[in-house]
Enzyme design. Structure first.
Site, PDB file in Angstrom:
ATOM      1  N   ILE A  23      -2.663  21.542 -20.046  1.00  0.00           N
ATOM      2  CA  ILE A  23      -2.698  20.739 -18.827  1.00  0.00           C
ATOM      3  C   ILE A  23      -2.803  19.258 -19.151  1.00  0.00           C
ATOM      4  CG2 ILE A  23      -4.011  20.261 -16.733  1.00  0.00           C
ATOM      5  CD1 ILE A  23      -4.855  23.201 -16.705  1.00  0.00           C
ATOM      6  N   GLY A  26      -7.485  14.535 -23.400  1.00  0.00           N
ATOM      7  CA  GLY A  26      -8.290  13.340 -23.200  1.00  0.00           C
ATOM      8  C   GLY A  26      -8.942  12.897 -24.491  1.00  0.00           C
ATOM      9  N   GLY A  27      -9.845  11.926 -24.369  1.00  0.00           N
ATOM     10  CA  GLY A  27     -10.494  11.389 -25.550  1.00  0.00           C
ATOM     11  C   GLY A  27     -11.404  12.377 -26.246  1.00  0.00           C
ATOM     12  N   MET A  28     -11.988  13.307 -25.482  1.00  0.00           N
ATOM     13  CA  MET A  28     -12.922  14.265 -26.059  1.00  0.00           C
ATOM     14  C   MET A  28     -12.339  15.660 -26.212  1.00  0.00           C
ATOM     15  SD  MET A  28     -16.745  13.590 -24.544  1.00  0.00           S
ATOM     16  CE  MET A  28     -17.283  15.104 -25.351  1.00  0.00           C
ATOM     17  N   VAL A  31      -7.383  20.296 -22.163  1.00  0.00           N
ATOM     18  CA  VAL A  31      -7.598  21.289 -21.112  1.00  0.00           C
ATOM     19  C   VAL A  31      -6.349  22.163 -20.987  1.00  0.00           C
ATOM     20  CG1 VAL A  31      -8.125  21.670 -18.673  1.00  0.00           C
ATOM     21  CG2 VAL A  31      -9.161  19.733 -19.884  1.00  0.00           C
ATOM     22  N   LYS A  45     -11.535  24.081 -21.480  1.00  0.00           N
ATOM     23  CA  LYS A  45     -11.679  22.730 -22.028  1.00  0.00           C
ATOM     24  C   LYS A  45     -12.101  22.867 -23.479  1.00  0.00           C
ATOM     25  CE  LYS A  45     -13.726  18.265 -20.766  1.00  0.00           C
ATOM     26  NZ  LYS A  45     -14.572  17.587 -19.732  1.00  0.00           N
ATOM     27  N   ASP A 139     -20.046   8.491 -14.272  1.00  0.00           N
ATOM     28  CA  ASP A 139     -18.639   8.190 -14.556  1.00  0.00           C
ATOM     29  C   ASP A 139     -17.760   8.525 -13.352  1.00  0.00           C
ATOM     30  OD1 ASP A 139     -16.640   7.137 -16.170  1.00  0.00           O
ATOM     31  OD2 ASP A 139     -16.224   9.035 -17.190  1.00  0.00           O
TER      32      ASP A 139
END
Length: 337
Positions: A23, A26-28, A31, A45, A139
């Site tokens: 999907i 991201g930075g961490m 997904v 995730k 956030d």
């Protein structure tokens, strides 16, 4: 690196979950859409392996499960499981959402004003529940507000949430997205729920004006501005916006926490007033009392609103000062989504 995550499509985790589609990355984490061997669909995730070696990163990852399940609100993405793959990769199993983020929506075209106000109302409902459970998201931003196909808001990514157990802080470092962070959060100071309200105000500002609160060539320059300058009045950027809406956004974006909404429910009362095409009572009362949201230090001659017991607003309980109107007790009629 995306290619490495693409390569995992079709593989299994713990011989239970088959990764069907990537999907996003991201930075961490990455997904995936996944399917359990008994047919249940979910989102997986998967933490990036190169950062999973950091114990603090793994703690933040587990924090997401702790924070979301602690809130227990339908507007928070449900986390079903947390585990480690056979090759040592940490992952979360979450409900699979269909829709798009608020960032996706307003990059194409800003949502109609009544729709945006409804999204803000729904987000505040989630924040009321979070703050009452001692969870500060830290956030809130357009990318973390997901709009389902039914027009319902889901608040994403509690990975850096601050969770309180009495006076103990489980995660209290300066984390977040610079463009949406309150000044005290940027300083790395102790924060309360009012930092989330600032971030929601910054989200509204970005959607309504098409620009961030503070503009600069990089995060460092933006942070320097945010630490020294108040947010501009939103109607100085977009003068065609309704005055009452400007009052709400400006109050949420007050430079000083003492000049913001004292809690999410009070802000929600003002949003309900907007939905009725009425005057937001808290923001209006503050303005009438001469309490500008744009000051960077308190004028000793103008007192900050306090609770009826004389304590300063804490950011997690309703304001009950008899000198200021209470927040609306009943929501407006439902709007078409």
């Amino acid at each position: 690196m995306r290619e490495d995550f693409e390569a995992r499509v079709g593989t299994w985790l713990r011989r239970k979950w088959r990764l069907k589609r990537l999907i996003g990355v991201g930075g961490m984490a990455a997904v995936y859409e996944a399917e359990h061997k008994i047919g249940r669909r979910a989102a997986i995730k998967l933490l990036r392996p190169e950062i999973a070696v950091d114990e603090k990163v793994r703690e933040r990852f587990e924090q997401e499960a702790l924070a979301t399940n602690r809130v227990g609100h339908p507007g928070v993405v449900e986390i079903l499981d947390i585990d480690e793959s056979d090759d040592g990769q940490h992952y979360l199993v979450m409900e699979l959402l269909e829709g798009q983020t608020l960032a996706d929506v307003y990059e194409k075209d800003a949502p109609p004003l009544p729709k945006l106000i409804d999204y803000v109302d729904q987000t505040l409902d989630v924040l009321v529940a979070c703050h009452r459970k001692g969870v500060i998201h830290r956030d809130i931003k357009p990318e973390n507000l997901f709009i389902t196909g039914k027009g319902e808001i889901k608040v994403l990514d509690f990975g850096i949430a601050q969770v309180r157990e009495g006076v103990k802080t489980l995660a209290g470092t300066m984390l977040g997205t610079v463009a949406f962070m309150a000044p005290e959060q940027l300083r790395g100071a102790e924060i309360d729920a009012r930092a989330d309200l600032f971030a929601l105000g910054a989200t509204m500002f970005a959607v309504l004006t098409g620009r961030r609160v503070h503009v600069g060539p990089d995060d460092a320059k933006v942070a320097m501005k945010a630490l020294s300058e108040p947010a501009p009045a939103i109607r100085s950027v977009s003068p065609d916006l309704p005055e009452s809406l400007g009052w709400v956004v400006d109050r949420a974006l007050a430079f000083l926490p003492e000049r913001r909404y004292p809690d999410a429910q009070t802000m929600r009362g003002d949003v309900w007033a907007l939905q009725r095409n009425g005057r937001p009572p808290y923001a209006y009362a503050c303005n009438e009392a001469g309490q500008s949201p744009h000051v960077t230090s308190l004028d000793a001659a103008v007192q900050t609103p306090t609770r009826v017991d004389g304590a300063a607003p804490r950011g997690d309980i309703p304001s009950t000062d008899p000198q200021l109107p209470a927040f609306a007790s009943e929501p407006p009629p439902a709007v078409n989504k």
